[in-house]
Design a protein around this motif. Sequence first.
Motif, PDB file in Angstrom:
ATOM      1  N   ILE A  17      45.076  43.079  59.741  1.00  0.00           N
ATOM      2  CA  ILE A  17      45.347  42.570  58.387  1.00  0.00           C
ATOM      3  C   ILE A  17      45.235  41.048  58.377  1.00  0.00           C
ATOM      4  CG2 ILE A  17      47.102  42.325  56.607  1.00  0.00           C
ATOM      5  CD1 ILE A  17      48.089  45.117  57.329  1.00  0.00           C
ATOM      6  N   ALA A  18      45.862  40.407  59.358  1.00  0.00           N
ATOM      7  CA  ALA A  18      45.793  38.942  59.440  1.00  0.00           C
ATOM      8  C   ALA A  18      44.352  38.481  59.645  1.00  0.00           C
ATOM      9  CB  ALA A  18      46.680  38.441  60.577  1.00  0.00           C
ATOM     10  N   ALA A  43      41.098  37.012  46.931  1.00  0.00           N
ATOM     11  CA  ALA A  43      41.660  37.883  45.895  1.00  0.00           C
ATOM     12  C   ALA A  43      41.273  39.338  46.146  1.00  0.00           C
ATOM     13  CB  ALA A  43      41.185  37.439  44.517  1.00  0.00           C
ATOM     14  N   LEU A  44      40.040  39.563  46.534  1.00  0.00           N
ATOM     15  CA  LEU A  44      39.568  40.926  46.778  1.00  0.00           C
ATOM     16  C   LEU A  44      40.308  41.571  47.943  1.00  0.00           C
ATOM     17  CD1 LEU A  44      37.477  42.862  45.627  1.00  0.00           C
ATOM     18  CD2 LEU A  44      35.829  41.945  47.235  1.00  0.00           C
ATOM     19  N   VAL A  45      40.501  40.832  49.034  1.00  0.00           N
ATOM     20  CA  VAL A  45      41.215  41.381  50.191  1.00  0.00           C
ATOM     21  C   VAL A  45      42.705  41.538  49.880  1.00  0.00           C
ATOM     22  CG1 VAL A  45      41.853  40.903  52.588  1.00  0.00           C
ATOM     23  CG2 VAL A  45      39.504  40.578  51.838  1.00  0.00           C
ATOM     24  N   LEU A  46      43.283  40.632  49.110  1.00  0.00           N
ATOM     25  CA  LEU A  46      44.680  40.784  48.718  1.00  0.00           C
ATOM     26  C   LEU A  46      44.893  42.032  47.873  1.00  0.00           C
ATOM     27  CD1 LEU A  46      45.792  37.136  47.919  1.00  0.00           C
ATOM     28  CD2 LEU A  46      46.673  38.612  49.725  1.00  0.00           C
ATOM     29  N   VAL A  47      43.970  42.304  46.958  1.00  0.00           N
ATOM     30  CA  VAL A  47      44.069  43.530  46.151  1.00  0.00           C
ATOM     31  C   VAL A  47      43.943  44.753  47.043  1.00  0.00           C
ATOM     32  CG1 VAL A  47      42.895  44.915  44.412  1.00  0.00           C
ATOM     33  CG2 VAL A  47      43.308  42.546  43.986  1.00  0.00           C
ATOM     34  N   PHE A  48      42.986  44.721  47.960  1.00  0.00           N
ATOM     35  CA  PHE A  48      42.794  45.867  48.844  1.00  0.00           C
ATOM     36  C   PHE A  48      44.063  46.164  49.640  1.00  0.00           C
ATOM     37  CE2 PHE A  48      41.912  47.744  52.931  1.00  0.00           C
ATOM     38  CZ  PHE A  48      41.203  48.872  52.566  1.00  0.00           C
ATOM     39  N   TRP A  49      44.626  45.150  50.303  1.00  0.00           N
ATOM     40  CA  TRP A  49      45.825  45.389  51.108  1.00  0.00           C
ATOM     41  C   TRP A  49      47.040  45.652  50.238  1.00  0.00           C
ATOM     42  CZ3 TRP A  49      44.632  47.280  55.334  1.00  0.00           C
ATOM     43  CH2 TRP A  49      43.649  46.759  56.167  1.00  0.00           C
ATOM     44  N   GLY A  50      47.081  45.098  49.039  1.00  0.00           N
ATOM     45  CA  GLY A  50      48.177  45.411  48.120  1.00  0.00           C
ATOM     46  C   GLY A  50      48.168  46.867  47.695  1.00  0.00           C
TER      47      GLY A  50
END
Length: 171
Positions: A17-18, A43-50
């Motif tokens: 994740i990091a 933003a795209l990776v934050l949405v995915f992991w969220g």
Amino acid sequence: MPTRPHYILLPVSPLFIAFSLVCAFMLNLLPWGRWFGAPDFVALVLVFWGIHQPRKVGIGIAFCMGLLMDVHDATLLGENALAYTLLSYLAIMIHRRVLWFPIGTQAMHVFPLLLMTQAIQIVVRFFVTGRFPSWLHFLESVIAVALWPVITWMLLAPQRRAVDKDHTRPI
């Protein structure tokens, strides 16, 4: 109606994740990140992991990534932090619903979140500078949504591998 396969995923590594967040940040640092329509990878990776790991990547990480992007972009401190925090909050709110859908429908659920993130950034810039970019600025969200299947495939790939290889079982 054909059913799609449901994979039993391995637990995600916090190091992965990091690593994915650092890679997304590095992609935003590249000079082509300033080109017209270049997606916001953070933003795209934050949405995915969220959506996929809401207990491991939350609002605090989104806030810190937003501050890093604010410093990099030399924008008003807190502009990206506010947008990413709200983005992460809304992604966590809809994570149970979104995971039931196929990838294309997931992308349509993510699209308003990315548009909202850009709208927040534009409103903050408008209040500070008094300038509004063209409507084509929102093309960035369209390109990011087009990348959603690729991002999903890449970030879920390490979780799909078998723990021990056994050629007699289908999972």
